[in-house]
Write an enzyme that holds these catalytic residues in place. Structure first.
Site, mmCIF file in Angstrom:
data_model
loop_
_atom_site.group_PDB
_atom_site.id
_atom_site.type_symbol
_atom_site.label_atom_id
_atom_site.label_comp_id
_atom_site.label_asym_id
_atom_site.label_seq_id
_atom_site.Cartn_x
_atom_site.Cartn_y
_atom_site.Cartn_z
ATOM 1 N N CYS A 194 1.021 -1.236 0.241
ATOM 2 C CA CYS A 194 0.048 0.034 -0.117
ATOM 3 C C CYS A 194 0.814 1.348 -0.127
ATOM 4 O O CYS A 194 2.134 1.154 -0.001
ATOM 5 C CB CYS A 194 -0.734 -0.085 1.345
ATOM 6 N N HIS B 143 6.413 -7.181 7.416
ATOM 7 C CA HIS B 143 6.188 -8.696 7.747
ATOM 8 C C HIS B 143 6.532 -9.602 6.429
ATOM 9 O O HIS B 143 5.552 -10.181 6.127
ATOM 10 C CB HIS B 143 4.943 -8.978 8.505
ATOM 11 N N HIS C 30 3.288 1.383 10.882
ATOM 12 C CA HIS C 30 2.384 1.514 11.893
ATOM 13 C C HIS C 30 2.414 2.525 12.858
ATOM 14 O O HIS C 30 1.618 2.871 13.871
ATOM 15 C CB HIS C 30 2.713 0.331 12.839
ATOM 16 N N HIS D 113 -2.821 -4.571 18.667
ATOM 17 C CA HIS D 113 -2.022 -4.252 17.474
ATOM 18 C C HIS D 113 -1.278 -3.119 17.788
ATOM 19 O O HIS D 113 -1.676 -2.229 18.169
ATOM 20 C CB HIS D 113 -3.147 -4.009 16.255
ATOM 21 N N GLU E 129 -0.376 -0.759 15.835
ATOM 22 C CA GLU E 129 -0.897 0.596 15.225
ATOM 23 C C GLU E 129 -1.836 1.410 16.430
ATOM 24 O O GLU E 129 -1.741 2.264 16.731
ATOM 25 C CB GLU E 129 -1.739 0.508 14.184
ATOM 26 N N THR F 103 -6.324 1.840 11.103
ATOM 27 C CA THR F 103 -6.827 2.148 9.694
ATOM 28 C C THR F 103 -7.374 0.961 8.837
ATOM 29 O O THR F 103 -7.867 1.281 7.856
ATOM 30 C CB THR F 103 -5.390 2.696 8.959
ATOM 31 N N SER G 43 0.824 -13.792 6.957
ATOM 32 C CA SER G 43 0.215 -12.610 6.678
ATOM 33 C C SER G 43 -1.281 -12.821 6.532
ATOM 34 O O SER G 43 -1.820 -13.423 5.748
ATOM 35 C CB SER G 43 0.756 -12.151 5.363
ATOM 36 N N SER G 44 -1.791 -12.055 7.639
ATOM 37 C CA SER G 44 -3.195 -12.279 7.673
ATOM 38 C C SER G 44 -4.012 -11.635 6.490
ATOM 39 O O SER G 44 -5.029 -12.186 6.207
ATOM 40 C CB SER G 44 -4.175 -11.785 8.985
ATOM 41 N N ASN G 45 -3.673 -10.496 6.086
ATOM 42 C CA ASN G 45 -4.240 -10.032 4.831
ATOM 43 C C ASN G 45 -3.955 -10.677 3.865
ATOM 44 O O ASN G 45 -4.796 -10.731 2.799
ATOM 45 C CB ASN G 45 -3.690 -8.370 4.602
HETATM 46 FE FE1 F3S Z 1 -1.117 1.264 4.322
HETATM 47 FE FE2 F3S Z 1 -1.149 3.558 5.415
HETATM 48 FE FE3 F3S Z 1 -3.600 2.605 4.682
HETATM 49 S S1 F3S Z 1 0.181 1.792 5.788
HETATM 50 S S2 F3S Z 1 -2.997 0.389 4.851
HETATM 51 S S3 F3S Z 1 -1.634 3.171 3.588
HETATM 52 S S4 F3S Z 1 -3.009 3.421 6.551
#
Ligand code: F3S
Length: 283
Positions: free
Chosen positions: A12, A42, A76, A126, A128, A166, A222-224
């Protein structure tokens, strides 16, 4: 046969920015020891590669054993006190906290200065959320799911500032906010959910619907990435979950028209490209 990469796949914005920050620091400071406060992402391959360039991920208890250098804070973010402690140990802090997360730090800090209480919707443990908590100067409360609303420790006449982790699910967030309002609390809601996860998931789903074979690239833990695999498997029975190209053992029949590729948030571009090139050249 066509091979298509999902529109939103891999890093991202915040993670890409953090990685670029690390590489820029390496380039500009060849003589200075560089560390990241915890693994920058990760992904074992990335952490190993950075280590080979001299950048070590350190844990908090190692801070006192080091003689300064550059400390990069990952996307984070960290609590305010941690940032100050790193500085007081003689490190130059390079802050790669994602700007979207930084915005949450600023907003809870401001709420604190105005004497408002804070509610954070997200997972308590978490990093974050731990970071966000560390920028609160007034009482705060973390809501993990809707049942926690029953135990909000603030009075209904107090002003409450509400933010979210987030990556929290938007529908659940709305449901919780509605419920808090229905209960009669006075909340000022700031929707701080980032749509990167959502975008990645819906792009993967769209592609999986059209594909005859899907490849999901991501870390085992990685959970996502696992979530992407679940979403794609529902739409395309022939879905493969791999960490790197070495895990891919594809056999494609002549009838396969479209191979789709997507990747989790901690999968670097070079791995995605490698897989893409392999599929394009081999089939
Ligand atoms: Fe990535 Fe920032 Fe969103 S780290 S998931 S762009 S809050």
């Amino acid at each position: 046969m066509e091979c298509r990469l999902a529109e939103h796949a891999g890093f991202c914005f915040g993670v890409r920015r953090a990685m670029e920050t690390v590489y820029k620091q390496i380039e500009e400071n060849p003589e200075t020891p560089i560390y990241t406060y915890g693994p920058i992402i990760h992904n074992d391959e990335v952490v190993k590669e950075l280590l080979s360039k001299g950048v070590r991920a350190i844990e908090d208890d190692e801070l006192d054993t080091l003689d300064g250098g550059i400390m990069i804070i990952r996307s984070h973010g960290v609590p305010k006190a941690t940032e100050e402690r790193i500085k007081s140990r003689g490190f130059k802090v390079v802050d790669a906290t994602c700007p979207f997360v930084k915005k949450i730090h600023r907003t809870v800090e401001k709420a604190g200065a105005e004497g408002k209480n804070v509610i954070i919707i997200g997972s308590r443990e978490h990093p974050e959320v731990q970071g966000i908590i560390g920028w609160c100067s007034t009482p705060f409360y973390v809501i993990e799911d809707i049942s926690d609303v029953e135990n909000i420790p603030f009075g209904k006449d107090s002003e409450i500032h509400l933010v979210s982790q987030t990556t929290y699910n938007l529908l659940k967030f709305k449901e919780i906010v509605d419920y808090i309002e229905k209960k009669g609390y006075y909340i000022n809601v700031v929707n701080t959910i980032c749509n990167a996860t959502e975008e990645r998931q819906s792009a993967a789903m769209e592609l999986a619907k059209a594909a005859d074979c899907m490849i999901v690239i991501g870390g085992k833990n990685s959970s996502n990435s696992r979530k992407l695999y679940d979403i794609c498997s529902r739409e395309c029975a022939n879905t493969h979950f791999i960490q790197t190209l070495d895990d891919l053992h594809l056999e494609l029949s002549k009838s396969v028209g479209l191979v789709g590729i997507t990747a989790g948030a901690s999968t670097p571009n070079n791995i995605i490209e490698e897989v893409q090139n392999y599929v394009r050249n081999e089939f």
